[in-house]
Write a protein that holds these residues in place. Structure first.
Motif, PDB file in Angstrom:
ATOM      1  N   ARG A   1      28.107 -27.672 -13.293  1.00  0.00           N
ATOM      2  CA  ARG A   1      27.748 -26.320 -13.586  1.00  0.00           C
ATOM      3  C   ARG A   1      26.346 -26.265 -14.429  1.00  0.00           C
ATOM      4  NH1 ARG A   1      31.676 -23.946 -18.086  1.00  0.00           N
ATOM      5  NH2 ARG A   1      29.970 -22.091 -17.862  1.00  0.00           N
ATOM      6  N   TYR A   2      26.080 -27.265 -15.222  1.00  0.00           N
ATOM      7  CA  TYR A   2      24.766 -27.192 -15.792  1.00  0.00           C
ATOM      8  C   TYR A   2      23.534 -27.976 -14.740  1.00  0.00           C
ATOM      9  CZ  TYR A   2      27.867 -26.496 -19.706  1.00  0.00           C
ATOM     10  OH  TYR A   2      28.642 -25.912 -20.650  1.00  0.00           O
TER      11      TYR A   2
ATOM     12  N   GLU B   1      37.232 -23.556  -6.150  1.00  0.00           N
ATOM     13  CA  GLU B   1      37.219 -22.786  -7.325  1.00  0.00           C
ATOM     14  C   GLU B   1      35.847 -22.372  -7.593  1.00  0.00           C
ATOM     15  OE1 GLU B   1      39.047 -23.940 -11.090  1.00  0.00           O
ATOM     16  OE2 GLU B   1      40.806 -25.098 -10.179  1.00  0.00           O
ATOM     17  N   MET B   2      34.948 -23.305  -7.349  1.00  0.00           N
ATOM     18  CA  MET B   2      33.315 -22.546  -7.261  1.00  0.00           C
ATOM     19  C   MET B   2      33.057 -21.548  -6.270  1.00  0.00           C
ATOM     20  SD  MET B   2      31.428 -25.985  -8.779  1.00  0.00           S
ATOM     21  CE  MET B   2      32.127 -27.213  -7.691  1.00  0.00           C
ATOM     22  N   GLY B   3      34.357 -21.226  -5.389  1.00  0.00           N
ATOM     23  CA  GLY B   3      33.951 -20.314  -4.413  1.00  0.00           C
ATOM     24  C   GLY B   3      33.372 -20.576  -2.960  1.00  0.00           C
ATOM     25  N   ALA B   4      33.522 -21.872  -2.676  1.00  0.00           N
ATOM     26  CA  ALA B   4      33.280 -22.073  -1.459  1.00  0.00           C
ATOM     27  C   ALA B   4      34.454 -22.061  -0.397  1.00  0.00           C
ATOM     28  CB  ALA B   4      33.032 -23.889  -1.335  1.00  0.00           C
ATOM     29  N   GLY B   5      34.284 -21.461   0.916  1.00  0.00           N
ATOM     30  CA  GLY B   5      35.417 -21.340   1.771  1.00  0.00           C
ATOM     31  C   GLY B   5      35.469 -22.362   2.563  1.00  0.00           C
ATOM     32  N   HIS B   6      34.568 -23.480   2.773  1.00  0.00           N
ATOM     33  CA  HIS B   6      34.724 -24.565   3.761  1.00  0.00           C
ATOM     34  C   HIS B   6      34.056 -25.663   3.202  1.00  0.00           C
ATOM     35  CE1 HIS B   6      34.493 -26.647   7.591  1.00  0.00           C
ATOM     36  NE2 HIS B   6      33.413 -26.996   7.021  1.00  0.00           N
TER      37      HIS B   6
ATOM     38  N   GLY C   1      17.693 -31.646  -1.898  1.00  0.00           N
ATOM     39  CA  GLY C   1      17.419 -30.140  -2.449  1.00  0.00           C
ATOM     40  C   GLY C   1      18.443 -29.819  -3.385  1.00  0.00           C
ATOM     41  N   GLY C   2      19.716 -30.421  -3.181  1.00  0.00           N
ATOM     42  CA  GLY C   2      20.819 -29.790  -4.182  1.00  0.00           C
ATOM     43  C   GLY C   2      21.089 -30.648  -5.043  1.00  0.00           C
ATOM     44  N   VAL C   3      22.595 -30.579  -5.531  1.00  0.00           N
ATOM     45  CA  VAL C   3      22.961 -31.239  -6.720  1.00  0.00           C
ATOM     46  C   VAL C   3      23.778 -32.545  -5.988  1.00  0.00           C
ATOM     47  CG1 VAL C   3      24.353 -31.393  -8.570  1.00  0.00           C
ATOM     48  CG2 VAL C   3      22.868 -29.489  -8.123  1.00  0.00           C
ATOM     49  N   LEU C   4      23.805 -33.865  -6.599  1.00  0.00           N
ATOM     50  CA  LEU C   4      24.480 -34.870  -6.202  1.00  0.00           C
ATOM     51  C   LEU C   4      25.409 -35.255  -7.553  1.00  0.00           C
ATOM     52  CD1 LEU C   4      25.473 -37.482  -4.406  1.00  0.00           C
ATOM     53  CD2 LEU C   4      23.619 -38.463  -5.448  1.00  0.00           C
TER      54      LEU C   4
ATOM     55  N   VAL D   1      20.767 -35.029  -9.740  1.00  0.00           N
ATOM     56  CA  VAL D   1      21.698 -36.058  -9.942  1.00  0.00           C
ATOM     57  C   VAL D   1      22.665 -36.080 -11.173  1.00  0.00           C
ATOM     58  CG1 VAL D   1      22.289 -38.499  -9.926  1.00  0.00           C
ATOM     59  CG2 VAL D   1      20.397 -37.691  -8.513  1.00  0.00           C
ATOM     60  N   VAL D   2      24.104 -35.882 -10.915  1.00  0.00           N
ATOM     61  CA  VAL D   2      24.899 -35.811 -12.193  1.00  0.00           C
ATOM     62  C   VAL D   2      25.547 -37.278 -12.166  1.00  0.00           C
ATOM     63  CG1 VAL D   2      26.832 -34.646 -13.203  1.00  0.00           C
ATOM     64  CG2 VAL D   2      25.144 -33.291 -11.698  1.00  0.00           C
ATOM     65  N   PRO D   3      25.808 -37.822 -13.267  1.00  0.00           N
ATOM     66  CA  PRO D   3      26.149 -39.313 -13.365  1.00  0.00           C
ATOM     67  C   PRO D   3      27.575 -39.286 -13.182  1.00  0.00           C
ATOM     68  CG  PRO D   3      25.089 -38.802 -15.266  1.00  0.00           C
ATOM     69  CD  PRO D   3      24.650 -37.794 -14.395  1.00  0.00           C
ATOM     70  N   GLY D   4      28.388 -40.091 -12.853  1.00  0.00           N
ATOM     71  CA  GLY D   4      29.862 -40.105 -12.708  1.00  0.00           C
ATOM     72  C   GLY D   4      30.458 -40.022 -14.145  1.00  0.00           C
ATOM     73  N   LEU D   5      29.607 -40.721 -15.112  1.00  0.00           N
ATOM     74  CA  LEU D   5      30.156 -40.783 -16.366  1.00  0.00           C
ATOM     75  C   LEU D   5      30.371 -39.490 -16.954  1.00  0.00           C
ATOM     76  CD1 LEU D   5      28.109 -43.841 -18.183  1.00  0.00           C
ATOM     77  CD2 LEU D   5      30.637 -43.452 -17.979  1.00  0.00           C
ATOM     78  N   GLU D   6      29.491 -38.436 -16.678  1.00  0.00           N
ATOM     79  CA  GLU D   6      29.412 -37.182 -17.286  1.00  0.00           C
ATOM     80  C   GLU D   6      31.002 -36.399 -16.655  1.00  0.00           C
ATOM     81  OE1 GLU D   6      26.996 -33.080 -17.375  1.00  0.00           O
ATOM     82  OE2 GLU D   6      25.896 -35.091 -17.385  1.00  0.00           O
ATOM     83  N   MET D   7      31.319 -36.716 -15.422  1.00  0.00           N
ATOM     84  CA  MET D   7      32.467 -36.200 -15.154  1.00  0.00           C
ATOM     85  C   MET D   7      33.519 -36.803 -15.762  1.00  0.00           C
ATOM     86  SD  MET D   7      34.416 -36.967 -11.477  1.00  0.00           S
ATOM     87  CE  MET D   7      36.191 -36.840 -11.480  1.00  0.00           C
ATOM     88  N   LEU D   8      33.474 -38.247 -15.827  1.00  0.00           N
ATOM     89  CA  LEU D   8      34.583 -38.814 -16.792  1.00  0.00           C
ATOM     90  C   LEU D   8      34.873 -38.435 -17.984  1.00  0.00           C
ATOM     91  CD1 LEU D   8      36.507 -41.373 -16.683  1.00  0.00           C
ATOM     92  CD2 LEU D   8      34.655 -42.596 -17.475  1.00  0.00           C
TER      93      LEU D   8
END
Length: 285
Positions: free
Chosen positions: A117-118, A145-150, A217-220, A243-250
């Protein structure tokens, strides 16, 4: 009495969870010892039986390949885990006496959402997910939950995406399961890419994307964090993507586990020591 918690999985020696949890409990001033225990799917029922009669346990973190198998080993499943049939957390609830209920949760969903989200993600992302296992189920729920339908899910073997398909049906999102060999063009055009592959499994895809100038161009979010940066993260960053590192999700999913295990609020000071424990740079929270 000192309480116990642990992360279970196979293999498990690489896990960063003990460092994060231990730092948090020390900061909170609670007496919870946290370890890593190697448990296979075959040995899980016997392990959980030993836990049942030990009142010192307060929680378990659950990683691959146990996220689906653990559902059968708990007394109750709540929240996103109840819909997905996949969990990553077991909290022990006492009734005031000796009886204990083992309650399953899935904190991966919240961890994914908070981690991206950041990063400037669009409210309703055009998303692609790499991998079809237990973590991809949480990713599918997060995208919904973020609003995607597909969502498009790319897997190495299209016959082994049962968990992803079940998750999509449970949360009501349209899903297309496609072979990984078709991923490069779609991934390059996505607002959000979540890789749930183990380390190096996306290297061939990364090499394909390196030759596509429109990539990134997007977020990974790359869930694999050892080694870091992954080849996929390097290519994405090299093309200007976030790029969002997996450690941040963890870290985010662990924060919710810590609240469940300890009963304590996890504030910014606790987040700071968790980040320091694994060398994760802080974003603006």
């Amino acid at each position: 009495m000192s309480r116990r918690a642990a992360v279970l999985g196979h293999p498990i020696s690489h896990s960063k969870s003990p460092a994060m949890h231990s730092a948090a409990y020390a900061k909170l001033g609670v007496d919870i010892g946290y370890s890593a225990i190697d448990v296979t799917v075959e040995s899980l029922p016997a392990f959980m039986e030993t836990v049942r009669g030990d009142g010192s346990w307060c929680g378990l973190s659950v990683t691959m390949p146990l996220k689906t198998a653990m559902v059968a080993e708990v007394d109750d499943v709540r929240g996103a885990a109840a819909h997905l049939g996949v969990l990553n957390t077991v909290a022990f609830e006492f009734d005031g006496g000796s009886a204990v209920r083992r309650v399953g949760y899935n904190t991966d969903v919240a961890g994914i959402i908070e981690a991206v989200r950041y990063a400037g993600l669009a409210t309703t992302p055009h998303a692609a997910i790499l991998g079809g296992g237990g973590t991809s189920a949480a990713a599918i729920a997060a995208v919904q939950e973020m609003g995607a339908g597909h969502v498009d899910v790319f897997v190495r073997d299209v016959s082994r995406a049962v968990e992803a398909q079940a998750a999509a049906a449970a949360v009501g999102i349209s899903l297309a399961v496609r072979p990984l060999t078709e991923a490069s063009t779609a991934v390059a055009a996505s607002d959000l890419v979540i890789s749930t592959f183990p380390p190096r499994a996306a290297d061939a895809l990364a090499d394909e994307l390196a030759d596509q100038p429109g990539t990134g161009g997007g977020v990974l979010l790359d869930v694999a964090y050892d080694p870091w940066p992954s080849r996929l993260a390097e290519v994405w960053h090299g093309h200007g993507g976030a790029v969002v590192p997996g450690l941040e999700m963890l870290m985010y999913q662990a924060a919710e586990q810590i609240r469940l295990f300890s009963g304590c609020d996890v504030d910014a000071a606790v987040i700071d020591v968790m980040c320091d424990s694994v060398g994760l740079p802080r974003r603006v929270f």
